[in-house]
Design an enzyme around this catalytic site. Structure first.
Site, PDB file in Angstrom:
ATOM      1  N   ASN A  72      44.619  31.662  63.794  1.00  0.00           N
ATOM      2  CA  ASN A  72      45.946  32.256  63.922  1.00  0.00           C
ATOM      3  C   ASN A  72      45.812  33.520  64.758  1.00  0.00           C
ATOM      4  OD1 ASN A  72      45.094  34.398  62.165  1.00  0.00           O
ATOM      5  ND2 ASN A  72      45.729  33.218  60.375  1.00  0.00           N
ATOM      6  N   LYS A 124      46.108  36.728  64.123  1.00  0.00           N
ATOM      7  CA  LYS A 124      45.295  37.797  63.524  1.00  0.00           C
ATOM      8  C   LYS A 124      43.805  37.479  63.647  1.00  0.00           C
ATOM      9  CE  LYS A 124      44.825  40.310  59.116  1.00  0.00           C
ATOM     10  NZ  LYS A 124      43.501  39.904  58.661  1.00  0.00           N
ATOM     11  N   GLU A 125      43.429  36.233  63.347  1.00  0.00           N
ATOM     12  CA  GLU A 125      42.028  35.829  63.448  1.00  0.00           C
ATOM     13  C   GLU A 125      41.534  35.887  64.887  1.00  0.00           C
ATOM     14  OE1 GLU A 125      41.985  32.655  59.705  1.00  0.00           O
ATOM     15  OE2 GLU A 125      42.583  32.017  61.717  1.00  0.00           O
ATOM     16  N   ASP A 162      45.838  24.244  57.696  1.00  0.00           N
ATOM     17  CA  ASP A 162      45.137  23.008  57.348  1.00  0.00           C
ATOM     18  C   ASP A 162      45.851  21.798  57.949  1.00  0.00           C
ATOM     19  OD1 ASP A 162      43.505  24.618  55.762  1.00  0.00           O
ATOM     20  OD2 ASP A 162      44.664  24.242  53.950  1.00  0.00           O
TER      21      ASP A 162
END
Length: 322
Positions: free
Chosen positions: A201, A203-204, A268
């Protein structure tokens, strides 16, 4: 970006695909209740619990997404030698997932308990132990991977940063020369070099390369691809949709959610549908687009949700018509 006819063609092939899911298995517990008053002991709501449900979380939710779409999933991971581990094994069997689980008596099965009232998550309680794998357990995991490698078309690595995804595990998976789809944790960024595709995502993505907030998503994506020596990258952007990076181009895919109740497990679903669509013969653009529709459906459900082939196709048809 994809016609209903083409989507149907790809989705119809899901039942022929076999995927090994490797990663951190989690038991998701939900306490569902109502709030009618505030506690006199502290300014917090009192939840009158009406029911409790259990579901597969983490990497096992990825496997659950795969079988919900009529494909075959092998779940490779670790559970504790405890009641939650037995509950996980029972759920996996009920869902028709092939269990390749190793029991580790030195750590508890990971559990996340969420308290839900009036369609809102009020609290999450985690029970886990994050530590490196014992050498013997790691070897057992490797042997499990080797036992199923010839049976699968590709691998999904679902890394929740709890210790299952190690350098030795990743090295073996990459050595099979089969497609490797990774849902990453920034702390393990160095393990993902030369994989097929990664799906962080926003942020990651920024955390993985310690990017400054002033950098554009296009710059961050380019830096990740160069650092990992990968040719494809899919960054999920929440309400802004997705950004698909391929060599030489960046494609923005708008979000498809009509309503958002709960984003639990959306990543997921994205990696499950992306992998299935690609292994069914789709292009990266087609595969990302179908996964975007699937994510749009599951965030409209409360709790850890999956989507089946019928609903996925109906979602695409409905939004195309709309």
């Amino acid at each position: 970006m994809i016609s209903v006819q083409r989507a149907e063609e790809l989705i119809s092939k899901f039942s022929n695909i076999k995927i090994a899911v490797v990663g951190d298995v989690i038991l998701d517990k939900y306490l569902w209740g109502e709030v009618e008053r505030i506690s006199p002991e502290a300014p917090v709501p009192i939840v009158d619990v009406k029911r409790e449900t259990l579901s597969l979380g983490g990497a096992s939710n990825v496997a659950n997404n795969i079988v919900a779409l009529d494909a075959t999933a092998y779940m490779v991971g670790i559970v504790g030698n405890d009641e939650n581990g037995r509950l996980i094994e029972k759920l996996i069997k009920e869902k028709g997932i092939h269990s390749v689980l190793i029991k580790d008596s030195s750590r508890p099965t990971i559990e996340k308990t969420r308290v839900i009232a009036v369609s809102q998550q009020l609290l999450r309680i985690d029970r886990e132990e994050r530590k490196p794998l014992d050498g013997e357990i790691e070897e057992k995991l490797l042997e499990s991977l080797k036992s199923i490698e010839s049976k699968v078309d590709g691998f999904i690595v679902s890394d929740y940063g709890k210790g299952v995804v190690t350098e030795k595990i990743m090295s073996y998976i990459k050595s099979t020369n089969k497609p490797v789809f990774v849902d990453p944790k920034p702390s393990n960024f160095h393990l993902y070099k030369e994989i097929t595709i990664m799906t962080p995502n926003k942020k990651e993505a920024y955390e993985s390369i310690k990017a400054d907030k002033s950098e554009s998503i296009e710059e961050v994506g380019k830096r990740i691809m160069e650092s990992l020596r990968i040719n494809q990258l899919l960054i999920t952007l929440g309400s802004e949709g997705m950004a698909l990076f391929e060599k030489g181009r960046v494609l923005k895919i708008p979000a498809k959610a009509r309503k958002v109740f709960d984003v639990t497990g959306a990543g997921d679903t994205v990696i499950s549908v992306l992998a299935l669509s690609k292994l069914a013969g789709g292009s990266w653009e087609e595969s990302a687009t179908i996964s975007n529709y699937a994510a749009g459906y599951v965030v409209g459900e409360i709790g850890t949700a999956t989507v089946n082939r019928k609903i996925l196709l109906e979602t695409i048809e409905f939004q195309k018509d709309g």
